[in-house]
Write an enzyme that holds these catalytic residues in place. Structure first.
Site, PDB file in Angstrom:
ATOM      1  N   SER A 146      -9.330 -14.119  -5.780  1.00  0.00           N
ATOM      2  CA  SER A 146      -8.456 -15.071  -5.094  1.00  0.00           C
ATOM      3  C   SER A 146      -7.828 -14.357  -3.909  1.00  0.00           C
ATOM      4  O   SER A 146      -7.621 -13.135  -3.951  1.00  0.00           O
ATOM      5  CB  SER A 146      -7.354 -15.559  -6.039  1.00  0.00           C
ATOM      6  OG  SER A 146      -6.335 -16.233  -5.320  1.00  0.00           O
ATOM      7  N   TYR A 159      -0.564 -12.890 -11.154  1.00  0.00           N
ATOM      8  CA  TYR A 159      -1.922 -13.399 -10.938  1.00  0.00           C
ATOM      9  C   TYR A 159      -2.584 -12.635  -9.792  1.00  0.00           C
ATOM     10  O   TYR A 159      -3.736 -12.211  -9.894  1.00  0.00           O
ATOM     11  CB  TYR A 159      -1.844 -14.890 -10.626  1.00  0.00           C
ATOM     12  CG  TYR A 159      -3.162 -15.550 -10.287  1.00  0.00           C
ATOM     13  CD1 TYR A 159      -4.047 -15.936 -11.285  1.00  0.00           C
ATOM     14  CD2 TYR A 159      -3.505 -15.821  -8.959  1.00  0.00           C
ATOM     15  CE1 TYR A 159      -5.248 -16.562 -10.974  1.00  0.00           C
ATOM     16  CE2 TYR A 159      -4.696 -16.449  -8.641  1.00  0.00           C
ATOM     17  CZ  TYR A 159      -5.568 -16.815  -9.645  1.00  0.00           C
ATOM     18  OH  TYR A 159      -6.751 -17.434  -9.332  1.00  0.00           O
ATOM     19  N   LYS A 163      -5.916 -10.261  -9.837  1.00  0.00           N
ATOM     20  CA  LYS A 163      -7.087 -10.522  -8.995  1.00  0.00           C
ATOM     21  C   LYS A 163      -7.388  -9.335  -8.078  1.00  0.00           C
ATOM     22  O   LYS A 163      -8.564  -9.066  -7.771  1.00  0.00           O
ATOM     23  CB  LYS A 163      -6.881 -11.803  -8.178  1.00  0.00           C
ATOM     24  CG  LYS A 163      -6.897 -13.068  -9.022  1.00  0.00           C
ATOM     25  CD  LYS A 163      -8.213 -13.228  -9.798  1.00  0.00           C
ATOM     26  CE  LYS A 163      -8.313 -14.584 -10.483  1.00  0.00           C
ATOM     27  NZ  LYS A 163      -9.586 -14.744 -11.215  1.00  0.00           N
TER      28      LYS A 163
END
Length: 254
Positions: A146, A159, A163
């Site tokens: 991402s 998050y 990633k």
């Protein structure tokens, strides 16, 4: 149906998180490609619904598994080999986020849950797939990253950290597995119109704020992520490894 094809007919391809979102769009395209598809997810009812919508017949296998649990992953790949006798491609698609407005104030349990799903699960699946692929001296691993792993994004701190780890893992595994003719790459999308990101794009203020930072002036549709993933899964990318394709409408270019 898409007119773009990737020469994946007969390839045995595992898609984690394949019952919805980008994973389901990947599976739909792989049905068109006439690949042998394995989709896994945590909830059997979601897998059953996905299988009914795909109509893959004997070329489709669904396996309920938690990718962050090694015993589940071992069982997943045992079922793959028992059904199809080999593994050609792994697509690490599973991802999850719990909103974390302040990473420094997030408790350890929430940190572990996000890291476990996005990073540890990708490691466990890649590790098992690599062991199988080494025996065949051939294979491809493609992971979903991402742009949150490249630029700090509000509410997505942990998050993003996970990633970023996926992208480094991609480079490390690419270097370590190159001598076995295994290519390891990743795709890093910006916001995509899926249920995963719906809390963002369905909010007009958030949507408009995000779009203002995208030169192409819109968010991505799932198929626009599917195509780069399948390019990396195909023989068209046979001399590409350790790379991340950013699919963001130009947002990281400015």
């Amino acid at each position: 149906m898409s007119t773009i094809t990737y020469g994946l007919e007969g390839k045995v391809i595992v898609v984690t998180g394949g019952s919805r979102g980008i994973g389901l769009e990947l599976a739909k395209k792989l049905v068109e490609e006439k690949a042998k598809i394995v989709i896994c997810g945590r909830k059997k009812e979601n897998l059953d619904a996905a299988a009914a919508s795909l109509g893959g017949g004997d070329s489709l296998l669904t396996v309920a598994a938690h990718i962050a649990k090694e015993e589940d992953v071992n069982r997943l790949f045992e079922e793959v080999i028992n059904r199809f006798s080999r593994l050609d491609i792994l697509i690490n698609n599973v991802g999850m986020n719990l909103m974390t407005p302040s990473t420094a104030d997030t408790d350890v349990a929430q940190w572990q849950k996000i890291i476990e799903t996005n990073l540890t699960g990708t490691f466990i699946c890649s590790r098992k797939a690599a062991a199988i692929m080494k025996q065949a001296n051939k294979g491809k691993i493609v992971s979903l990253s991402s742009i949150a792993g490249r630029k700090a994004s509000p509410g997505m701190g942990i998050y993003g950290i996970a990633k970023a780890g996926v992208e480094m893992m991609t480079r490390v595994l690419a270097a370590e597995l190159a001598s076995y003719n295994i290519q390891v790459n990743a795709v890093a999308p910006a916001m995509v119109r899926t249920d995963f990101s719906k809390p963002f794009w369905s909010n007009r203020d958030i949507h408009d704020h995000v779009v203002r930072g995208i030169p192409m002036g819109r968010i991505a549709e799932p198929i626009e992520v599917v195509h780069p993933v399948l390019f990396l899964a195909s023989e068209a990318s046979s001399f590409i490894t350790g790379q991340t394709i950013v699919v963001d409408g130009g947002s990281t270019a400015i």
